[in-house]
Design an enzyme around this catalytic site. Structure first.
Site, PDB file in Angstrom:
ATOM      1  CB  CYS A 112      44.624  47.133  37.632  1.00 30.14           C
ATOM      2  SG  CYS A 112      44.874  47.384  35.860  1.00 30.14           S
ATOM      3  CG  HIS A 255      40.819  45.739  38.126  1.00 28.63           C
ATOM      4  ND1 HIS A 255      40.659  47.065  37.774  1.00 28.63           N
ATOM      5  CD2 HIS A 255      41.527  45.158  37.113  1.00 28.63           C
ATOM      6  CE1 HIS A 255      41.251  47.282  36.620  1.00 28.63           C
ATOM      7  NE2 HIS A 255      41.779  46.138  36.184  1.00 28.63           N
ATOM      8  CG  ASN A 285      40.991  47.958  32.992  1.00 28.47           C
ATOM      9  OD1 ASN A 285      41.322  48.669  33.936  1.00 28.47           O
ATOM     10  ND2 ASN A 285      41.571  46.792  32.750  1.00 28.47           N
TER      11      ASN A 285
END
Length: 328
Positions: A112, A255, A285
């Site tokens: 990520c 994020h 996500n």
């Protein structure tokens, strides 16, 4: 050293929208359970497009907004944990797709935090004169590495891609870069690869193939604790590097992993939650793509004006973390 400008951005997400209620039909969950714990209401899921397809479409939009030609690009970096293949790299596939014949291409694996790492790498290439125009992409097809029977992960992860074009210029867009890793905590977020099963492995050591071996497994509590700590650490370090105060930052783009992580970070920093841009409710996500998607979305909404300072910050598998401050 050369100065680095961000001259354009782009994003692409699959057309298929999967709501929490849709997931409740295939796994034991509910809209209330998902939204109260993550902030996610819906996400985009590929109906066959692979990571290079998503990356290519986001790249073309970034190129269009930058008003450059693909031939101008001399560096392509794709951040992904879900490449199409071991070889060729996703970046090389994108190069072929967009006809960027003059580019050096490679992938970055930092989960990520990947887009942040890739921005940092491209910035250094441009600063030392190795590159003049770089295409940086965060792209994921996480739906292919999710265990769709595991409600703790399949409700979180999704597909998408975002891109940015960096160019040597007269002004500096990149005011600070910071990154770090903690491999001792890597076991808390994993997606295993192919085991070593060659003719020289002893029979008792051979690991039988299991498709669920290569799916995401996460210890949510440990990741939550890690995320809040390194988000704050990264923000503090970036402000020190750029000699700025949090008040100088118009927006923080974190994020998009979990709204509770973002809310907790805001409270610990003593800043209003409105300073953090959040779109996880729409996209879930998307790992390396999340910050890139959010940056392009804000840009195209007209939320960012020339001179605004934006802080990008992320954390991910590895475990990895980091951020950058950009001046629009």
């Amino acid at each position: 050293m050369n100065k680095v400008q961000i001259i354009g951005t782009g994003r692409y997400v699959p057309e298929k929208i999967v709501t929490n209620n849709d997931l409740a039909k295939i796994v034991d969950t509910s809209d209330d359970w998902i939204s109260s714990r993550t902030g996610i209401k819906e996400r985009r899921i590929s109906e066959g497009e692979d990571t290079s397809d998503l990356a290519t479409k986001s790249a073309l939009k970034a190129i269009e907004s930058s008003k450059i030609n693909p031939e101008d690009i001399d560096l392509i970096i794709v951040a992904t944990l879900t490449p199409d293949a071991f070889i060729p790299s996703t970046a090389c596939i994108v190069q072929k797709n967009i006809n960027a014949v003059n580019a050096t291409c490679f992938d970055v694996s930092a989960a990520c935090t990947g887009f942040i790492y890739a921005i940092d790498i491209a910035t250094q290439f441009i600063k030392i004169g190795r590159s003049k125009t770089a295409l940086v992409i965060g792209a994921e097809t996480l739906s292919k590495v999710v265990n769709w029977d595991d409600r703790s992960t399949c409700v979180i992860f999704a597909d998408g891609a975002g891109a940015a074009v960096l160019k040597s210029g007269n002004e500096d867009s990149i005011l600070a870069c910071y990154s770090g890793s903690d491999g001792t905590k890597g076991k808390h977020l994993t997606c295993e690869g192919i085991p070593v099963n060659n003719p020289y492995v002893k029979k008792e050591n051979i690991i039988p193939f299991d498709v669920n071996r290569s799916t995401i497994k996460m210890d949510g509590k440990e990741i939550f604790k890690f995320a809040v700590n390194v988000m704050i650490q990264s923000i503090d370090e970036l402000l020190k590097i750029a000699d700025l105060k949090i008040e100088d930052i118009k927006y923080i783009i974190p994020h998009q992993a979990n709204t509770r992580i973002i809310d907790f970070t805001a409270k610990k920093l003593g800043v209003p939650e409105s300073k953090f841009y959040v779109n996880i409710d729409k996209y879930g996500n998307t790992s390396a793509a999340s910050v890139a998607i959010a940056l392009d979305e804000m840009s195209r909404k007209g939320m960012i004006e020339k001179g605004d300072k934006i802080l990008l910050v992320a954390f991910g598998g590895g475990l990895t973390y980091g951020g950058t401050i950009i001046q629009w």
